[in-house]
Write an enzyme that holds these catalytic residues in place. Structure first.
Site, mmCIF file in Angstrom:
data_model
loop_
_atom_site.group_PDB
_atom_site.id
_atom_site.type_symbol
_atom_site.label_atom_id
_atom_site.label_comp_id
_atom_site.label_asym_id
_atom_site.label_seq_id
_atom_site.Cartn_x
_atom_site.Cartn_y
_atom_site.Cartn_z
ATOM 1 N N SER A 72 -0.056 47.596 73.640
ATOM 2 C CA SER A 72 0.149 48.421 72.447
ATOM 3 C C SER A 72 -0.683 47.996 71.215
ATOM 4 O O SER A 72 -0.959 46.712 71.522
ATOM 5 C CB SER A 72 1.635 48.453 72.262
ATOM 6 O OG SER A 72 1.622 49.088 70.770
ATOM 7 N N TYR A 114 10.020 45.156 71.451
ATOM 8 C CA TYR A 114 8.990 45.928 71.826
ATOM 9 C C TYR A 114 7.746 45.225 71.603
ATOM 10 O O TYR A 114 6.896 44.951 72.615
ATOM 11 C CB TYR A 114 8.853 47.344 71.390
ATOM 12 C CG TYR A 114 7.961 48.036 71.922
ATOM 13 C CD1 TYR A 114 8.031 48.694 73.307
ATOM 14 C CD2 TYR A 114 6.866 48.581 71.087
ATOM 15 C CE1 TYR A 114 7.200 49.612 73.517
ATOM 16 C CE2 TYR A 114 5.795 49.331 71.681
ATOM 17 C CZ TYR A 114 5.988 49.905 72.697
ATOM 18 O OH TYR A 114 4.853 50.753 73.082
HETATM 19 N N1 LIG Z 1 3.356 56.480 72.709
HETATM 20 C C1 LIG Z 1 2.865 55.741 71.950
HETATM 21 O O1 LIG Z 1 2.750 55.878 70.854
HETATM 22 C C2 LIG Z 1 2.696 54.524 72.761
HETATM 23 C C3 LIG Z 1 1.857 53.320 71.930
HETATM 24 C C4 LIG Z 1 1.568 52.260 72.557
HETATM 25 C C5 LIG Z 1 1.995 52.028 73.774
HETATM 26 N N2 LIG Z 1 2.664 52.728 74.526
HETATM 27 C C6 LIG Z 1 3.091 52.392 75.742
HETATM 28 O O2 LIG Z 1 2.605 53.349 76.824
HETATM 29 C C7 LIG Z 1 3.623 53.699 77.837
HETATM 30 C C8 LIG Z 1 3.980 55.027 78.339
HETATM 31 O O3 LIG Z 1 4.631 55.409 77.256
HETATM 32 P P1 LIG Z 1 4.875 56.798 76.590
HETATM 33 O O4 LIG Z 1 4.643 56.852 75.355
HETATM 34 O O5 LIG Z 1 3.841 57.749 77.547
HETATM 35 O O6 LIG Z 1 6.485 57.054 76.931
HETATM 36 P P2 LIG Z 1 7.106 58.035 77.913
HETATM 37 O O7 LIG Z 1 8.702 57.841 77.304
HETATM 38 O O8 LIG Z 1 6.659 59.549 77.636
HETATM 39 O O9 LIG Z 1 6.951 57.791 79.394
HETATM 40 C C9 LIG Z 1 7.428 56.583 80.083
HETATM 41 C C10 LIG Z 1 7.671 56.749 81.338
HETATM 42 O O10 LIG Z 1 8.177 55.549 82.016
HETATM 43 C C11 LIG Z 1 9.275 55.586 83.105
HETATM 44 N N3 LIG Z 1 9.935 54.483 83.159
HETATM 45 C C12 LIG Z 1 10.690 54.072 82.144
HETATM 46 N N4 LIG Z 1 11.403 52.958 82.635
HETATM 47 C C13 LIG Z 1 11.003 52.980 83.960
HETATM 48 C C14 LIG Z 1 11.222 51.987 85.011
HETATM 49 N N5 LIG Z 1 11.982 51.065 84.848
HETATM 50 N N6 LIG Z 1 10.703 52.064 86.100
HETATM 51 C C15 LIG Z 1 9.474 53.059 86.293
HETATM 52 N N7 LIG Z 1 9.590 54.098 85.339
HETATM 53 C C16 LIG Z 1 9.991 53.766 84.108
HETATM 54 C C17 LIG Z 1 9.783 56.905 82.261
HETATM 55 O O11 LIG Z 1 10.843 57.780 83.115
HETATM 56 C C18 LIG Z 1 8.843 57.865 81.604
HETATM 57 O O12 LIG Z 1 8.335 58.812 82.712
HETATM 58 C C19 LIG Z 1 4.698 52.468 77.642
HETATM 59 O O13 LIG Z 1 4.251 51.089 77.981
HETATM 60 C C20 LIG Z 1 4.547 52.387 76.181
HETATM 61 O O14 LIG Z 1 5.279 51.277 75.594
HETATM 62 C C21 LIG Z 1 3.077 54.143 74.030
#
Ligand SMILES: NC(=O)c1ccc[n+]([C@@H]2O[C@H](COP(=O)([O-])OP(=O)(O)OC[C@H]3O[C@@H](n4cnc5c(N)ncnc54)[C@H](O)[C@@H]3O)[C@@H](O)[C@H]2O)c1
Length: 254
Positions: A145, A158
């Site tokens: 991130s 986080y």
């Molecule tokens: N959205 C943002 O702004 C952002 C920014 C930086 C980093 N991220 C990172 O991107 C990644 C994806 O995030 P997103 O925003 O798409 O979130 P999201 O909540 O849309 O998707 C996350 C997915 O991970 C799955 N998941 C959660 N725990 C799990 C586990 N223990 N085992 C298997 N699957 C699991 C969930 O069921 C979900 O489908 C994450 O690592 C998040 O930290 C997101």
């Protein structure tokens, strides 16, 4: 486009939603056989359906990335079915309630966030790398991130977990550089997904205050991360190793 990863086997964790879903669809369009792994089996199946409808090849696995037995079984299943694992996108992640200050967080918050974001990524890398060593080749991309590179006012645990993901990424890049395995991380800024919608629910001013802080003045779309992930996973990025690539609308250039 279809030939970019033609015949390669690509795993995406957290492939049922947001960035993981967009990446799985992109991997499918690039010609890879896509393994969509998620804790939410129904969501993973929907992503698979979308890939198949676009004439791609994919299957779903219900996996908790924090559970080593399940992860080992996931990699063994992929190796049994396809004989190899070429690309792994370790992306599943969770966050503590946004705005929880460090002194108010609980040990349960710590264990939950670290258990998925850091332990989960490490467990996945461990088993993926063992398979990639057998093949003498492979590419891993981890989702860190922008707050893996800076502090976060809204989510300290986080933020620490994402700093850890970059540490794992760069250490593995050094350790396996001569084994044909590249390891990189993407560091998204604020991307419009379920995770961010939840933050906007907690704090209705979140989107306007955050957007004002982003030089491009808007949140990113999941596909704007997915395209970088496919590039990092492909032969086009053959000299890219150990990157912590921020894709953030200019946020970290400040
Ligand atoms: N959205 C943002 O702004 C952002 C920014 C930086 C980093 N991220 C990172 O991107 C990644 C994806 O995030 P997103 O925003 O798409 O979130 P999201 O909540 O849309 O998707 C996350 C997915 O991970 C799955 N998941 C959660 N725990 C799990 C586990 N223990 N085992 C298997 N699957 C699991 C969930 O069921 C979900 O489908 C994450 O690592 C998040 O930290 C997101």
């Amino acid at each position: 486009m279809r030939d970019e990863l033609g015949g390669k086997v690509a795993l995406v964790t957290g492939g049922g939603s947001g960035i993981g879903r967009a990446a799985a669809i992109r991997f499918g369009k690039a010609g890879a056989i896509v393994v969509v792994a998620d804790l939410n089996a129904a969501a993973a199946e929907l992503t698979v359906l979308e890939i198949i409808q676009a004439k791609g090849e994919a299957f779903a696995l219900e996996v908790d990335v924090g559970n080593e037995r399940q992860v080992a079984e996931m990699v063994a299943t992929i190796a049994r079915r396809h004989g190899r694992l070429d690309c792994a996108f370790n992306n599943a992640g969770v966050i503590e309630a946004f705005g929880t200050r460090l002194a108010d967080a609980t040990v349960e918050d710590w264990d939950r966030v670290m258990g998925v974001n850091l332990k989960g990524v490490w467990i996945c890398m461990k088993h993926e790398i063992r398979q990639m060593l057998l093949q003498g080749a492979g590419s891993i991309v981890n989702t860190a991130s922008a707050v893996g590179l800076r502090g976060s006012p809204g989510a300290a645990i986080y933020c620490a977990s994402k700093h850890g993901v970059i540490g794992l990424t760069q250490s593995a890049a050094l350790q396996y550089a001569k084994d044909g395995i590249r390891v990189n991380a993407v560091c998204p800024g604020v991307i419009r997904t379920a995770m961010v919608e939840e933050m906007s629910r907690t704090d209705p001013a979140y989107e306007s205050s955050r957007s004002a802080f982003i030089p491009m003045g808007r949140f990113g779309a999941p596909d704007e991360i997915a395209q970088a992930v496919v590039w990092l996973s492909s032969g086009a990025a053959s000299y890219a190793n150990g990157l912590a690539m921020n894709i953030d609308g200019g946020w970290l250039a400040r």
